[in-house]
Every structure is written in C-alpha cells, then in structure tokens.
Design a protein around this motif. Structure first.
Motif, PDB file in Angstrom:
ATOM      1  N   GLY A  47      60.570  53.333  40.583  1.00 38.86           N
ATOM      2  CA  GLY A  47      59.299  53.218  39.900  1.00 38.86           C
ATOM      3  C   GLY A  47      58.175  53.020  40.896  1.00 38.86           C
ATOM      4  N   HIS A  48      57.035  52.618  40.398  1.00 37.76           N
ATOM      5  CA  HIS A  48      55.847  52.481  41.244  1.00 37.76           C
ATOM      6  C   HIS A  48      55.284  51.063  41.154  1.00 37.76           C
ATOM      7  CE1 HIS A  48      55.640  56.921  41.687  1.00 37.76           C
ATOM      8  NE2 HIS A  48      56.142  56.897  40.468  1.00 37.76           N
ATOM      9  N   ALA A  49      56.152  50.069  40.992  1.00 40.81           N
ATOM     10  CA  ALA A  49      55.674  48.708  40.759  1.00 40.81           C
ATOM     11  C   ALA A  49      55.015  48.124  42.005  1.00 40.81           C
ATOM     12  CB  ALA A  49      56.825  47.823  40.305  1.00 40.81           C
ATOM     13  N   GLU A  50      54.044  47.288  41.771  1.00 40.89           N
ATOM     14  CA  GLU A  50      53.363  46.579  42.848  1.00 40.89           C
ATOM     15  C   GLU A  50      52.975  45.197  42.363  1.00 40.89           C
ATOM     16  OE1 GLU A  50      49.039  48.714  41.939  1.00 40.89           O
ATOM     17  OE2 GLU A  50      50.042  49.016  43.846  1.00 40.89           O
ATOM     18  N   GLY A  62      52.666  45.227  38.076  1.00 42.06           N
ATOM     19  CA  GLY A  62      52.461  46.427  37.285  1.00 42.06           C
ATOM     20  C   GLY A  62      52.925  47.683  37.982  1.00 42.06           C
ATOM     21  N   GLU A  63      52.971  48.749  37.222  1.00 41.90           N
ATOM     22  CA  GLU A  63      53.143  50.104  37.751  1.00 41.90           C
ATOM     23  C   GLU A  63      51.846  50.820  37.422  1.00 41.90           C
ATOM     24  OE1 GLU A  63      56.675  52.180  36.691  1.00 41.90           O
ATOM     25  OE2 GLU A  63      57.918  50.380  36.759  1.00 41.90           O
ATOM     26  N   ASP A  86      39.800  47.739  49.325  1.00 45.43           N
ATOM     27  CA  ASP A  86      41.141  48.292  49.483  1.00 45.43           C
ATOM     28  C   ASP A  86      42.168  47.614  48.582  1.00 45.43           C
ATOM     29  OD1 ASP A  86      41.023  45.853  50.722  1.00 45.43           O
ATOM     30  OD2 ASP A  86      42.177  46.457  52.501  1.00 45.43           O
ATOM     31  N   CYS A  87      41.712  46.929  47.536  1.00 44.55           N
ATOM     32  CA  CYS A  87      42.656  46.230  46.666  1.00 44.55           C
ATOM     33  C   CYS A  87      43.546  47.242  45.947  1.00 44.55           C
ATOM     34  CB  CYS A  87      41.922  45.347  45.662  1.00 44.55           C
ATOM     35  SG  CYS A  87      41.122  46.220  44.308  1.00 44.55           S
ATOM     36  N   PRO A  88      44.788  46.880  45.678  1.00 47.65           N
ATOM     37  CA  PRO A  88      45.702  47.811  45.000  1.00 47.65           C
ATOM     38  C   PRO A  88      45.190  48.175  43.610  1.00 47.65           C
ATOM     39  CG  PRO A  88      46.887  45.904  45.898  1.00 47.65           C
ATOM     40  CD  PRO A  88      45.429  45.598  45.999  1.00 47.65           C
ATOM     41  N   ASP A  89      45.654  49.294  43.102  1.00 46.73           N
ATOM     42  CA  ASP A  89      45.247  49.735  41.767  1.00 46.73           C
ATOM     43  C   ASP A  89      45.588  48.681  40.712  1.00 46.73           C
ATOM     44  OD1 ASP A  89      44.290  52.069  42.783  1.00 46.73           O
ATOM     45  OD2 ASP A  89      45.802  53.371  41.886  1.00 46.73           O
ATOM     46  N   GLY A  90      46.741  48.042  40.837  1.00 49.51           N
ATOM     47  CA  GLY A  90      47.127  47.035  39.857  1.00 49.51           C
ATOM     48  C   GLY A  90      46.176  45.856  39.838  1.00 49.51           C
ATOM     49  N   GLU A  91      45.739  45.419  41.003  1.00 45.73           N
ATOM     50  CA  GLU A  91      44.784  44.314  41.063  1.00 45.73           C
ATOM     51  C   GLU A  91      43.430  44.739  40.491  1.00 45.73           C
ATOM     52  OE1 GLU A  91      42.346  41.630  44.345  1.00 45.73           O
ATOM     53  OE2 GLU A  91      44.257  42.564  44.934  1.00 45.73           O
TER      54      GLU A  91
END
Length: 596
Positions: A47-50, A62-63, A86-91
C-alpha cells in the motif's frame, strides 16, 4: 510501501489495543500512541501508507496521494497556518481537515483514506470516489474492552484477535448478484467498509456519526442549450487538468491501453501533456479470439507511444488465479483480475511507479450497461408504478447469479437468508422517487450513472485497480474518476451524453481532435475474455477440485448438483457461458485465502 491500521481503546485510563498481536506488524512498523490508542503501519501489506504525523493535537496515519496540493496549501496560507512546504500529503490532508472540517476534505483531490485520533474518537476519512478503501470493526467488549479498529487491509482485521468474525451469508448473496460487494458490507461479519465521500467518527462508547463531504449532484441548466460546444470545451479543459495532475514527475508515463475510447483518450492526453515518453500496455488472449489489438495498436502508433502487448494464456490464469483472489479485500468476479495483475507486473518491471488507466468512462458518462434499463423505461406502461420494480430490474440487468440463487444455494443457506434485508437496498436509494435524499438525480440516465458510480465504481473498478497495482509497488490513477470531471458530467444534459445511439457522445467530442475517427466513432465492443475456454480447459480440474471437494461441501453454500451441471456446461447459464461459474469459483478461492 505499507498499509495502515488504527485502533482505539474504548475504555478510559491506559487501556490499549495491540495491533501487533495480529501478527501483521513486522520489524520496522511505526506505532504512535496517544490517548490510550495506537496507530500503526503494517509492514508486509502492500500500500501507500505514511505516518504517523501530528497537527493541532491530532495524530493520523493514512494512504494519501493528493493531486492538488497547491489548492490546499493556498487555503491554509490564507488562514495564516501554512504547513511546512515539504510536508507529506497525509499531513497536509490532516491539517486541512483539522482547520476546515469536512469542507477541507472536500477541497482535496486525490486518492486517500485517513485514520485520525481526535481526542477520544477515531475519525475515518475516505476520498470522494473510493480510489482507496478503509475497513472498520468493533471488538466484542468482553474480549478487548470494546475497541474500535480500522485498516485498509481486511486481512489485517481478520487477524485481529479481539475480533470474532465469520462468513457473512448476506454478503455472499450480494456478491453472487453483483459480482462484487456494492456497499458497506464485507464477507466478514461485523466488519464494514467506509463509503466514499464520507467522514465517520467512531466514539469510545460504541456509537458513530457519519457526515458527507462530497456527493455528486445533478445541476443541469434549463433550458438545455442547443449548442453543446460550451459543455464540450469545458470538459476538454477538465480532462487535460485531471490527466496532467496524475502524470508522474520526471519519469515516463505508463498507460493501460485496451483500444476503447476511454483508455485511448487518456493515452492521447498523456502523450500531449507529458514531457517524457509514454509507454502503453495491452493484453492478448490469442489471435483466434475477437480483440481490440488493432485499435490499441492504431492509438499507440498515432500517439507515438512505446507499446507492449502481453500474451495471457489460460495456463497462466489457472496458475495465478488464487494469488490474484488473495490480493483483493473483497472478491471481484471479473475474469480480468489475473491479466490486470500481469499488466501491473509488466509496468513495475519497466521501472514505472505510476500507471494511468481509462477506468470511469462508462459509470461517469454512460456506457452500454445502462441500455437494458433505458429500453425497459421506453416500453413500460404509462402511469405504472416504477420505484420498486426499477431497483429489481437493475439487479436483473447484471445478468449474474441473482435469478439462480434458489437453485445454487443449499436449503440451509436459503433458510438463513429468509429474513435478510432485500438486495434492492443497495440500489434503490439512487433509483426510487423518495430515495437518496437531496442527492437523487432527476433524469433516469443520471440516476443509473449515479448508482454505477457509487456501487460498481467504488467497490469493483477502483478497488480492483488499486489492490492489484499496489501489490507491485505501482500506483494506478484514473483521470476519468476525477471529482471535477464527475461534477461536470452530472451538470451535462443527458442528451449530450447519450445522443441518439451514440454513447458517451460529449466525451468523444471533447477529444475528437486527438484521435483518429476510426477510434472515436467505433462502437463499443469490449474485449472477449475466453472464460468458457479456461473453465473447460486449464481450469477444469481446479474447478472440479475446489467446488466439489470436501472443504466446499463442508461449508454448505452451494448445491453440488447445480455446480456439477454448470461444470458440464448445462443448466441456466447465460449466453456469456461460464460467467456464473466464474463467480462461484472466485468466491471459493477468496474464502479459502481468508480461511473463512
């Protein structure tokens, strides 16, 4: 890449639920404890979890893949709350939801699910159309203090010791009717799937609250303009934006190209918009079967792509069918699962991290699957009541096992289902006069498309693509399921979608300049999948062993005499011979994979 799991203890104090007891968390998983709860990523689950990440006192995993980061960044900056660039998409999604609530989720465009610890609640968020999935359950209070658990992996929930579950017979009936599970139910009792476009808040006392952050609405201007060019040009702009936002960065683009109009237009747009080469992939079941290779080859040549055709043999399908079934959280009675998996492998072997596809054209703009319902409407008796029979007619139009259930299921199974909720409940809200609340469409074609989008789109098309591609470390993206494209489709007069006998007319007109007329104006034929040949050839022995063996008989679902007749090609099989038997075989493989 990994999947996510979240768990929330429903008692006060320091109680916590241990997801690592599932055996799903291997070395390197990342837990985050807060308020007596644990959020974790699952090593070994594709998956793409972070995460975990925190913002405004909330913690989430989340993914999440966002296609419109600048929109969310700008909205947060206007609130004087700019996140790190540069924060992750989930954040970023967490911050948007924390500050703007459901409106903040509705602004996002992408593929996402998010599990958030918000005080003493566990909040689950799913994207608009259902590109990614999220399952949840509540444990028996005596076993784990009534904890809530959620995961993008149904297999992980299956392994949760605090969850006592078994086969959901009502869901079995739904699968045999639709060839997928069309709503919240799963094949595991007590486990539910979060619906797309929803935010679900799970409270520690066992109650829950659900809100809708997006649902398509019918917004057709009256009177309908005589000139459709405004709608056509607007759609073209949206298609270009949707495709551009899904193209990979600094690498060649990969596109699954069947030769139909939907995958062809995505290929043409990718070739027009991408600054790197475009690689296209098609499949063949042999030269002796009707196929679309001539069209896919024509499109590949026209768009100057690097084209590759994969040959899929019946022997390969037989060898890998169990593997493909095991990768899915819910079974999909689609004979293209193994070919789709092989395509994903080919894309991954060529080094691509993203692959685009043409999924979405039929459920969003109208394909031939709606024609039986439209013809029935034309021939109904004027003034006759329709609400109940329209939902029933929709079930019949699937032409799966619905009408065969009395002959297929055993007497004990039928008795257990006697008081089960009617299957029409899955589609009636979209088709009945008083169903669907404020979201019900006025035009029959739009009602059918809305139903297709929220059932087959979210629970078959998108989840199949996501699971099979992610198993190879590739992210499958569907521009035609873009939220803005969907919104435009339901603001388009139905006469611009079905124009005379031309299906998806406006979609074809929006890209007519990009493709040869031979491709744009061809009737939809679809790929001929040799299911019957497989079942009487390479899959014959496997089908016999699985469906008539002791394990299947012990489960007590199917009448052996009916299965035996179907295996011989007898009984009430449809013209697409073998389709019903394929559903039964797929279900049996899935149940064995999940040890149900």
């Amino acid at each position: 890449m990994a999947r996510l799991c979240a768990c929330l203890a429903a008692t006060t104090g320091q109680a916590r639920a241990h997801l690592d007891a599932m055996g799903a968390l291997g070395p390197g998983h990342v837990p985050a404890e807060v308020c007596g709860a644990e959020l974790s990523l699952l090593a070994g689950e594709h998956g793409h979890a972070e995460g975990p990440f925190t913002a405004y006192g909330r913690t989430a995993v989340g993914e999440v893949t966002l296609h419109n980061r600048p929109v969310l960044l700008a909205a947060l900056a206007e609130r004087a709350a700019p996140p790190p660039p540069d924060c992750p998409d989930g954040e970023l999604l967490l911050r948007s939801w924390a500050l703007f609530g459901d409106e903040g989720v509705a602004r996002a465009e992408g593929m996402f699910v998010l599990a958030v610890l918000d005080g003493q609640d566990l909040v689950l968020i799913r994207d608009h159309v259902g590109a990614r999935t999220l399952f949840y359950a509540r444990a028996d209070g005596a076993r784990a203090d009534g904890a809530w658990a959620a995961s993008t992996s149904l297999r992980a929930l299956r392994r949760w010791p605090a969850l006592g579950t078994s086969m959901d017979l009502s869901a079995v009936r739904s699968f045999l009717t639709f060839a997928y599970l069309p709503g919240e139910e799963t094949l595991l009792t007590g486990v539910r799937e979060l619906l797309p476009g929803r935010v679900l808040r799970l409270h520690r006392d066992g109650t829950s609250t659900e809100t809708v952050h997006w649902e398509p609405r019918e917004r057709i201007e009256e009177p309908v303009p005589e000139d459709p060019s405004g709608h056509v040009l607007a759609l073209r702009a949206l298609l270009e934006r949707a495709t551009a936002s899904r193209l990979p960065v600094a690498e060649p683009a990969a596109v699954l190209l069947s030769g139909g109009i939907d995958s062809s237009l995505v290929t043409a747009l990718a070739a027009k918009l991408h600054s790197h080469p475009v690689h296209t992939y098609s499949i063949s079941f042999g030269d002796d079967l009707p196929n679309e290779l001539g069209y896919s080859g024509l499109v590949a040549t026209h768009c100057h792509t690097r084209h590759r055709v994969l040959n899929v043999s019946g022997e390969a399908v037989a060898a890998r069918l169990a593997e493909a079934a095991a990768l899915l959280d819910s079974p999909v009675g689609d004979p293209l699962t193994v070919p789709n998996l092989m395509l994903a492998e080919a894309v991954a072997a060529d080094g691509a991290s993203v692959v685009l596809n043409g999924e979405g054209g039929d459920p969003v703009f109208g394909g031939p699957k709606n024609l039986p319902m439209l013809v029935q409407e034309m021939h109904r008796t004027p003034g006759a009541p329709w609400d109940e029979s329209r939902a029933t007619a929709y079930l019949r139009s699937y032409r799966k096992c619905w009408s065969d259930l009395p002959d297929l299921l055993t007497a004990p199974a039928l008795e257990a289902l006697r008081d089960a909720p009617p299957l029409e409940r899955h589609v009636a809200p979209y088709l009945t006069a008083d169903g669907g609340g404020p979201y019900r469409m006025g035009h029959l074609l739009n009602q059918l498309l809305h139903c297709n989008l929220r059932t087959k789109g979210a629970h078959h098309i998108l989840t199949k693509v996501e699971r099979l591609t992610s198993s190879q470390g590739v992210e499958g993206r569907s521009p035609l399921f873009d939220r803005s494209v969907v919104d435009h489709a339901f603001a388009t007069p139905p006469s611009f979608k079905l124009r005379g006998t031309a299906e998806k007319w406006i979609l074809k007109e929006a890209v007519r300049d990009l493709l040869p007329d031979t491709v744009v104006d061809r009737p939809k034929s679809g790929m001929r999948v040799p299911v019957q040949q497989w079942l009487t050839g390479p899959l014959r022995d496997l089908g016999q062993d699985l469906l008539l063996g002791p394990r299947s008989r012990q489960r007590g679902l199917f009448r052996p005499e009916t299965v035996r007749a179907w295996l011989r090609g007898e009984g009430a099989l449809l013209p697409r011979q073998g389709g019903k038997l394929w559903l039964v075989l797929t279900l049996e493989l899935w149940l064995r994979s999940y040890d149900v």
